[in-house]
Design a protein around this motif. Structure first.
Motif, PDB file in Angstrom:
ATOM      1  N   TYR A 195     -11.574 -12.775 -19.910  1.00 22.70           N
ATOM      2  CA  TYR A 195     -11.315 -11.609 -20.638  1.00 22.70           C
ATOM      3  C   TYR A 195     -11.994 -11.521 -21.992  1.00 22.70           C
ATOM      4  O   TYR A 195     -12.476 -10.471 -22.358  1.00 22.70           O
ATOM      5  CB  TYR A 195      -9.688 -11.529 -21.118  1.00 22.70           C
ATOM      6  N   LEU A 196     -11.949 -12.563 -22.773  1.00 26.35           N
ATOM      7  CA  LEU A 196     -12.694 -12.822 -24.118  1.00 26.35           C
ATOM      8  C   LEU A 196     -14.143 -12.310 -23.853  1.00 26.35           C
ATOM      9  O   LEU A 196     -14.809 -11.702 -24.676  1.00 26.35           O
ATOM     10  CB  LEU A 196     -12.247 -14.070 -24.648  1.00 26.35           C
ATOM     11  N   ASP A 197     -14.783 -13.090 -22.742  1.00 27.94           N
ATOM     12  CA  ASP A 197     -16.299 -13.010 -22.385  1.00 27.94           C
ATOM     13  C   ASP A 197     -16.406 -11.378 -22.467  1.00 27.94           C
ATOM     14  O   ASP A 197     -17.346 -10.753 -23.109  1.00 27.94           O
ATOM     15  CB  ASP A 197     -16.758 -13.628 -21.247  1.00 27.94           C
TER      16      ASP A 197
ATOM     17  N   LEU B  64     -20.408  -1.346 -27.369  1.00 28.80           N
ATOM     18  CA  LEU B  64     -19.979  -0.324 -28.112  1.00 28.80           C
ATOM     19  C   LEU B  64     -20.733  -0.152 -29.543  1.00 28.80           C
ATOM     20  O   LEU B  64     -20.953   1.068 -30.053  1.00 28.80           O
ATOM     21  CB  LEU B  64     -18.539  -0.753 -28.209  1.00 28.80           C
ATOM     22  N   LEU B  65     -20.718  -1.401 -30.215  1.00 25.42           N
ATOM     23  CA  LEU B  65     -21.377  -1.374 -31.500  1.00 25.42           C
ATOM     24  C   LEU B  65     -22.593  -1.000 -31.482  1.00 25.42           C
ATOM     25  O   LEU B  65     -23.136  -0.060 -32.471  1.00 25.42           O
ATOM     26  CB  LEU B  65     -21.151  -2.749 -32.112  1.00 25.42           C
TER      27      LEU B  65
ATOM     28  N   GLU C  11     -18.391  -6.009 -23.921  1.00 24.68           N
ATOM     29  CA  GLU C  11     -18.066  -4.585 -24.264  1.00 24.68           C
ATOM     30  C   GLU C  11     -18.024  -4.132 -25.720  1.00 24.68           C
ATOM     31  O   GLU C  11     -18.599  -2.960 -25.920  1.00 24.68           O
ATOM     32  CB  GLU C  11     -16.714  -4.219 -23.595  1.00 24.68           C
ATOM     33  N   MET C  12     -17.677  -4.919 -26.482  1.00 18.34           N
ATOM     34  CA  MET C  12     -17.668  -4.941 -28.072  1.00 18.34           C
ATOM     35  C   MET C  12     -19.321  -4.622 -28.389  1.00 18.34           C
ATOM     36  O   MET C  12     -19.588  -3.536 -29.259  1.00 18.34           O
ATOM     37  CB  MET C  12     -16.896  -5.776 -28.591  1.00 18.34           C
ATOM     38  N   LYS C  13     -20.149  -5.360 -28.070  1.00 16.25           N
ATOM     39  CA  LYS C  13     -21.514  -5.484 -28.631  1.00 16.25           C
ATOM     40  C   LYS C  13     -22.096  -4.149 -27.853  1.00 16.25           C
ATOM     41  O   LYS C  13     -22.819  -3.447 -28.783  1.00 16.25           O
ATOM     42  CB  LYS C  13     -22.187  -6.754 -27.885  1.00 16.25           C
TER      43      LYS C  13
ATOM     44  N   GLN D  68      -7.567 -17.133 -19.737  1.00 12.06           N
ATOM     45  CA  GLN D  68      -7.988 -15.818 -20.064  1.00 12.06           C
ATOM     46  C   GLN D  68      -9.410 -15.803 -20.572  1.00 12.06           C
ATOM     47  O   GLN D  68      -9.866 -14.810 -21.403  1.00 12.06           O
ATOM     48  CB  GLN D  68      -7.090 -15.253 -21.274  1.00 12.06           C
ATOM     49  N   GLY D  69     -10.185 -16.883 -20.485  1.00 13.43           N
ATOM     50  CA  GLY D  69     -11.403 -17.040 -21.041  1.00 13.43           C
ATOM     51  C   GLY D  69     -12.369 -16.040 -20.808  1.00 13.43           C
ATOM     52  O   GLY D  69     -12.972 -15.481 -21.384  1.00 13.43           O
TER      53      GLY D  69
ATOM     54  N   PHE E 278     -14.505  -9.033 -23.283  1.00 14.70           N
ATOM     55  CA  PHE E 278     -14.269  -8.068 -24.097  1.00 14.70           C
ATOM     56  C   PHE E 278     -15.535  -8.360 -25.279  1.00 14.70           C
ATOM     57  O   PHE E 278     -15.832  -7.024 -25.825  1.00 14.70           O
ATOM     58  CB  PHE E 278     -13.092  -8.655 -24.882  1.00 14.70           C
ATOM     59  N   VAL E 279     -16.230  -9.415 -25.643  1.00 12.47           N
ATOM     60  CA  VAL E 279     -17.037  -9.297 -26.576  1.00 12.47           C
ATOM     61  C   VAL E 279     -18.461  -8.667 -26.194  1.00 12.47           C
ATOM     62  O   VAL E 279     -19.246  -7.755 -26.914  1.00 12.47           O
ATOM     63  CB  VAL E 279     -17.572 -10.996 -26.832  1.00 12.47           C
TER      64      VAL E 279
END
Lengths: 217, 217
Positions: free
Chosen positions: B201-203, B212-213, B208-210, B198-199, B205-206
């Motif tokens: 997925y986490l990449d 978004l922020l 997308e989060m950046k 799932q590595g 995710f991060v």
């Protein structure tokens, strides 16, 4: 030892549940405890009880001196200081439950998980996340109880936790609560089949096989 | 990538199934292939086809020279010599299936499993056994096709394989075929939640989060 299909039930599993803020790990934990047969580890803390919180159920509320004594006596599996208060997992009830074959769930953060991994390498570490970053942000702001600043702080925190998450055994995406709880329970129960849990089965098997072969000759 | 409850489906899993002779791993493998969506790896061998065996289905039947060429070209994931014949797993079809997100089952012995672990550390190694030594002996002699000497030889072999079994990820006790196949499938599918799977997925995710922020500030 009782026999189950698939595995021999021996010692309990120590299960660590962590996750991004807003991923729903507390709700998942409550659901697992309500619907399946798990022991929950009650944490000790030096923070004051909030209204409605019960000593020994929500937390063991202790003073700072008592907590420091627990640290000095190595009576905690893990502990952290957070906004001026200590939080920790008392070792004895956890190990007692594991010895009695009961699976124990610890809902703790990535720092605690790191300490658990060192002290108890057989622990199963599971990280809970939301389907996407957007969904996580929506869940956090949807609560309506937090200011935008707090939401942004928590989302920023999730980026920092990514590297810690990589050291967990499993990552589970909490999409639908019912489905995820079922999935999580099956994931945990399957860990009883780990070879590290089944060493005794193999020892017994070889002993029985040797006796059997001796009787055939 | 498609989203499933619980995990993001990415690359396929390489699943190694081994087990004591008589534990029922071939029957289990057939059942998994018939009822679920797995690819089976067809082995190459230098032994002559038996009656009814189909080239490319049961085995790839090749001569010794061809097999030695496969070894020299590093075209095998693992291979063994057994009673004068070579047996091995062609690398390319396995890796192709994994790339396409298909889980691949290899039914091989402990020596092959050891080679797979080295070449492909993400593989999931599962060892199949019977509920007890007595049960294993009864299954082997109950076949009625083997002499007592052969049964004793196989049982003795299982004692030798115990230490190899300890290096597997999971041990599954084949008690009831239907139940065990279901259990085995769920165990395998849960391995998609491994962090090692799932590595990405986490990449994502991060990332997308950046974004978004950045849009919130």
């Amino acid at each position: 030892m009782s026999k189950h299909t698939g595995f021999v039930k021996g010692k309990g599993l120590l299960v660590v549940l962590s996750g991004f803020s807003g991923a729903g790990k507390s709700t998942l934990t409550k659901k697992l405890l309500a619907e399946y047969d798990y022991a929950y580890s009650v944490s000790a803390t030096t923070r004051k009880p909030r209204e409605g919180e019960v000593d020994g159920k929500d937390y063991y509320f202790v003073d700072r001196e008592t907590f420091e004594k627990l640290i000095a006596e190595d009576a905690l599996l893990e502990y952290n200081e957070y906004v001026g208060n200590f939080y920790g997992t008392p070792k004895e009830p956890v190990l007692g439950n594991l010895e009695n074959g009961k699976d124990v769930i610890l809902e703790i953060d990535v720092n605690g998980a790191r300490q658990i991994r060192k002290q108890y390498p057989e622990a199963v570490l599971i990280f809970v996340t939301a389907p996407s970053a957007r969904e996580l942000a929506e869940r956090l702001s949807g609560r309506g109880t937090e200011s935008v600043d707090v939401v942004i702080k928590r989302l920023t925190q999730s980026i920092k936790e990514k590297d810690d998450a990589l050291s967990y055994d499993y990552l589970i995406i909490n999409d639908d609560l019912e489905e995820t709880a079922k999935h999580l329970n099956s994931l945990i129960q399957d860990q009883h089949m780990r070879l590290s849990q089944q060493g005794k089965y193999l020892d017994d098997f070889v002993k029985e096989m040797k006796d059997l072969l001796a009787s055939l000759k």
